[in-house]
Scaffold this motif. Structure first.
Motif, mmCIF file in Angstrom:
data_model
loop_
_atom_site.group_PDB
_atom_site.id
_atom_site.type_symbol
_atom_site.label_atom_id
_atom_site.label_comp_id
_atom_site.label_asym_id
_atom_site.label_seq_id
_atom_site.Cartn_x
_atom_site.Cartn_y
_atom_site.Cartn_z
ATOM 1 N N ALA A 227 86.359 40.036 6.801
ATOM 2 C CA ALA A 227 87.910 39.708 7.071
ATOM 3 C C ALA A 227 88.344 39.006 5.857
ATOM 4 C CB ALA A 227 88.057 38.888 8.387
ATOM 5 N N LEU A 228 87.592 37.840 5.440
ATOM 6 C CA LEU A 228 88.272 37.084 4.414
ATOM 7 C C LEU A 228 88.263 38.082 2.907
ATOM 8 C CD1 LEU A 228 86.037 33.759 5.139
ATOM 9 C CD2 LEU A 228 88.588 33.986 4.931
ATOM 10 N N GLU A 229 87.189 38.728 2.821
ATOM 11 C CA GLU A 229 87.230 39.458 1.499
ATOM 12 C C GLU A 229 88.128 40.631 1.601
ATOM 13 O OE1 GLU A 229 82.678 40.409 0.012
ATOM 14 O OE2 GLU A 229 83.122 41.401 1.924
ATOM 15 N N VAL A 230 88.628 41.257 2.750
ATOM 16 C CA VAL A 230 89.643 42.184 2.846
ATOM 17 C C VAL A 230 91.076 41.607 2.516
ATOM 18 C CG1 VAL A 230 90.890 43.384 4.594
ATOM 19 C CG2 VAL A 230 88.619 43.666 4.584
ATOM 20 N N LEU B 298 90.801 36.411 0.233
ATOM 21 C CA LEU B 298 90.654 35.096 0.575
ATOM 22 C C LEU B 298 89.210 34.208 0.409
ATOM 23 C CD1 LEU B 298 92.783 34.911 3.978
ATOM 24 C CD2 LEU B 298 93.508 34.090 1.641
ATOM 25 N N LEU B 299 88.229 34.924 0.327
ATOM 26 C CA LEU B 299 87.041 34.475 0.203
ATOM 27 C C LEU B 299 86.578 33.707 -1.142
ATOM 28 C CD1 LEU B 299 84.230 34.626 1.563
ATOM 29 C CD2 LEU B 299 83.662 36.574 0.221
ATOM 30 N N ASP B 300 87.411 33.948 -2.040
ATOM 31 C CA ASP B 300 86.948 33.195 -3.252
ATOM 32 C C ASP B 300 87.623 31.782 -3.247
ATOM 33 O OD1 ASP B 300 85.489 35.364 -4.280
ATOM 34 O OD2 ASP B 300 86.721 35.845 -5.753
ATOM 35 N N ASN B 301 88.597 31.772 -2.203
ATOM 36 C CA ASN B 301 89.008 30.381 -2.104
ATOM 37 C C ASN B 301 88.867 29.768 -0.657
ATOM 38 O OD1 ASN B 301 90.926 28.384 -3.370
ATOM 39 N ND2 ASN B 301 92.601 29.326 -2.096
ATOM 40 N N THR B 302 87.845 29.981 -0.251
ATOM 41 C CA THR B 302 87.680 29.484 1.228
ATOM 42 C C THR B 302 86.274 28.972 1.364
ATOM 43 O OG1 THR B 302 88.879 31.481 2.270
ATOM 44 C CG2 THR B 302 87.160 30.281 3.755
ATOM 45 N N TYR B 303 86.003 27.922 1.784
ATOM 46 C CA TYR B 303 84.432 27.389 2.245
ATOM 47 C C TYR B 303 84.285 27.599 3.611
ATOM 48 C CZ TYR B 303 84.991 24.077 -1.682
ATOM 49 O OH TYR B 303 85.247 23.714 -3.043
ATOM 50 N N VAL B 304 82.940 28.468 3.644
ATOM 51 C CA VAL B 304 82.258 28.686 4.920
ATOM 52 C C VAL B 304 81.321 27.690 5.197
ATOM 53 C CG1 VAL B 304 81.518 30.604 6.155
ATOM 54 C CG2 VAL B 304 82.919 30.993 4.455
ATOM 55 N N ILE B 305 81.384 26.980 6.425
ATOM 56 C CA ILE B 305 80.363 25.938 6.604
ATOM 57 C C ILE B 305 79.822 26.476 8.233
ATOM 58 C CG2 ILE B 305 80.067 23.502 7.258
ATOM 59 C CD1 ILE B 305 82.671 23.060 5.464
ATOM 60 N N TYR B 306 78.489 26.510 7.854
ATOM 61 C CA TYR B 306 77.500 26.826 9.045
ATOM 62 C C TYR B 306 76.518 25.674 9.323
ATOM 63 C CZ TYR B 306 73.694 28.844 11.710
ATOM 64 O OH TYR B 306 73.026 29.157 12.706
ATOM 65 N N THR B 307 76.583 25.253 10.721
ATOM 66 C CA THR B 307 75.660 24.261 11.218
ATOM 67 C C THR B 307 75.158 24.680 12.778
ATOM 68 O OG1 THR B 307 75.142 21.865 11.589
ATOM 69 C CG2 THR B 307 77.431 22.583 12.063
ATOM 70 N N SER B 308 74.545 24.143 13.469
ATOM 71 C CA SER B 308 73.917 24.352 14.677
ATOM 72 C C SER B 308 73.446 23.369 15.450
ATOM 73 C CB SER B 308 72.966 25.592 14.617
ATOM 74 O OG SER B 308 71.544 25.070 14.666
ATOM 75 N N ASP B 309 73.049 23.615 16.477
ATOM 76 C CA ASP B 309 72.485 22.370 17.436
ATOM 77 C C ASP B 309 71.027 22.563 16.931
ATOM 78 O OD1 ASP B 309 71.987 20.884 19.398
ATOM 79 O OD2 ASP B 309 72.067 22.095 20.925
ATOM 80 N N ASN B 310 70.343 21.555 17.562
ATOM 81 C CA ASN B 310 68.835 21.274 17.222
ATOM 82 C C ASN B 310 68.078 22.661 17.818
ATOM 83 O OD1 ASN B 310 70.227 18.726 18.105
ATOM 84 N ND2 ASN B 310 68.305 17.749 17.673
ATOM 85 N N GLY B 311 66.880 22.877 17.005
ATOM 86 C CA GLY B 311 66.157 23.880 17.571
ATOM 87 C C GLY B 311 65.333 23.468 18.592
ATOM 88 N N TYR B 312 64.589 24.437 19.333
ATOM 89 C CA TYR B 312 63.964 24.406 20.452
ATOM 90 C C TYR B 312 62.352 24.242 20.280
ATOM 91 C CZ TYR B 312 67.717 24.296 24.187
ATOM 92 O OH TYR B 312 68.479 23.973 24.981
ATOM 93 N N HIS B 313 61.484 23.580 20.956
ATOM 94 C CA HIS B 313 60.158 23.843 20.918
ATOM 95 C C HIS B 313 59.994 25.281 21.628
ATOM 96 C CE1 HIS B 313 59.853 19.342 21.161
ATOM 97 N NE2 HIS B 313 59.880 19.636 19.902
ATOM 98 N N ILE B 314 59.152 25.949 21.327
ATOM 99 C CA ILE B 314 58.572 27.138 22.193
ATOM 100 C C ILE B 314 57.112 27.129 21.914
ATOM 101 C CG2 ILE B 314 58.854 29.618 22.892
ATOM 102 C CD1 ILE B 314 61.665 29.569 21.434
ATOM 103 N N GLY B 315 56.515 26.188 22.725
ATOM 104 C CA GLY B 315 55.056 25.833 22.725
ATOM 105 C C GLY B 315 54.526 25.147 21.602
ATOM 106 N N GLN B 316 55.464 24.479 20.510
ATOM 107 C CA GLN B 316 55.020 23.631 19.530
ATOM 108 C C GLN B 316 54.773 22.310 20.275
ATOM 109 O OE1 GLN B 316 57.600 25.560 19.334
ATOM 110 N NE2 GLN B 316 57.619 26.532 17.152
ATOM 111 N N PHE B 317 53.953 21.593 19.924
ATOM 112 C CA PHE B 317 53.400 20.227 20.291
ATOM 113 C C PHE B 317 53.214 20.271 21.801
ATOM 114 C CE2 PHE B 317 56.703 19.625 17.293
ATOM 115 C CZ PHE B 317 56.009 19.021 16.070
ATOM 116 N N SER B 318 52.674 21.208 22.354
ATOM 117 C CA SER B 318 52.521 21.590 23.810
ATOM 118 C C SER B 318 53.725 21.251 24.739
ATOM 119 C CB SER B 318 51.337 20.886 24.196
ATOM 120 O OG SER B 318 50.060 21.093 23.953
ATOM 121 N N GLN B 319 54.860 21.470 24.115
ATOM 122 C CA GLN B 319 56.028 21.649 24.796
ATOM 123 C C GLN B 319 56.545 23.021 25.163
ATOM 124 O OE1 GLN B 319 57.903 18.436 25.653
ATOM 125 N NE2 GLN B 319 56.042 17.578 24.857
ATOM 126 N N VAL B 320 57.068 23.243 26.313
ATOM 127 C CA VAL B 320 57.309 24.327 26.879
ATOM 128 C C VAL B 320 58.569 25.083 26.193
ATOM 129 C CG1 VAL B 320 57.797 26.039 28.669
ATOM 130 C CG2 VAL B 320 56.098 24.177 28.950
#
Length: 202
Positions: A38-41, A44-66
Motif C-alpha cells: 500500500a505504501l508503494e502504490v 509513500l514508501l521512500d518517505n516512511t519509516y516502518v518499525i517492527y518489534t514484538s513481545d518476548n519469545g517463548y521457550h518451547i523446550g529450551q532450559f527444560s521449560q515447556v
C-alpha cells in the motif's frame, strides 16, 4: 522443577506448538506485505519509516521449560527491533542496547520532532560503537490457586505455583519465588547481568 530434562514423550506436543507458532506468523508476513504494498502504490514508501518489534519469545523446550518466558534468560528478555526508512542503510545492524522506553523518543527523533522531557533516549541508529547503559530487568512471579491441576503432585502448594498441567508432566510454568530484579550493564567491552531472586532458600 522436575522433570528435567523434559521427557521424550513431551517432544511431539512441543513440536506441534512450535509449528503452530510459525504458521501463525504467516499472517504477520501477509500483513507486512500488504502495508508495504500500500505504501508503494501510494508512492509513500521512500518517505516512511516502518518499525517492527514484538513481545518476548517463548521457550518451547529450551532450559527444560515447556512453553513460557518468565526467567532472566536472554531469550526471555530480548525483543526484536527492526527499522526501515529514509536515510537508513539496508541490512545494517546496530549494537546499541535499546529499552522499551527508547521507542517513543526514537520515533519522535526520526520524525524530526523535539521530544519533550521523558524517560528513554533516541536510538543512535548510525552509531557502530556501544554506548554504556544500565538497565533494570524485573519480574514478579505468580502463584495462582486453581491453575494447579489436582492430578499433579504439587497440589498441596497450589498457592505458590501457577499453570501446572498433566499434559506437560505437571511442570509448572511459574512460582511466587520466581520474582527477581536484575541489573544489566552493557558497555563497549562489557555485558553483565546481576540478578537477585525473592527467595529465602540458600
Amino acid at each position: 522443577m522436575p522433570p528435567s530434562p523434559l521427557p521424550e514423550s513431551m517432544m511431539p506436543e512441543l513440536d506441534r506448538v512450535y509449528r503452530s507458532r510459525w504458521e501463525a506468523l504467516l499472517a504477520v508476513d501477509e500483513m507486512v506485505a500488504d502495508v508495504i504494498g500500500a505504501l508503494e502504490v501510494n508512492a509513500l514508501l521512500d518517505n516512511t519509516y516502518v518499525i517492527y518489534t514484538s513481545d518476548n519469545g517463548y521457550h518451547i523446550g529450551q532450559f527444560s521449560q515447556v512453553y513460557d518466558k518468565r526467567q532472566p534468560y536472554e531469550a526471555d528478555i530480548k525483543v526484536p527491533l527492526v527499522i526501515r526508512g529514509p536515510g537508513l542503510k539496508k541490512n545494517a545492524q546496530n549494537p546499541q542496547p535499546v529499552l522499551n522506553i527508547d521507542i517513543a523518543p526514537t520515533i519522535l527523533h526520526l520524525a524530526g520532532v523535539k521530544a519533550p522531557e521523558m524517560d528513554g533516549r533516541p536510538v543512535k541508529i548510525e552509531k557502530e560503537e556501544v554506548d554504556e547503559r544500565y538497565m533494570l530487568v524485573e519480574y514478579y512471579g505468580e502463584g495462582r490457586d486453581g491453575s494447579v491441576d489436582p492430578n499433579c503432585p504439587w497440589k498441596y502448594d497450589s498457592d505458590n505455583l501457577a499453570q501446572c498441567y498433566p499434559e506437560y508432566d505437571c511442570k509448572c510454568q511459574d512460582a511466587k519465588n520466581n520474582t527477581f530484579a536484575c541489573l544489566r550493564h552493557i558497555a563497549k567491552r562489557l555485558n553483565m547481568k546481576y540478578c537477585i531472586f525473592a527467595d529465602s532458600e540458600v
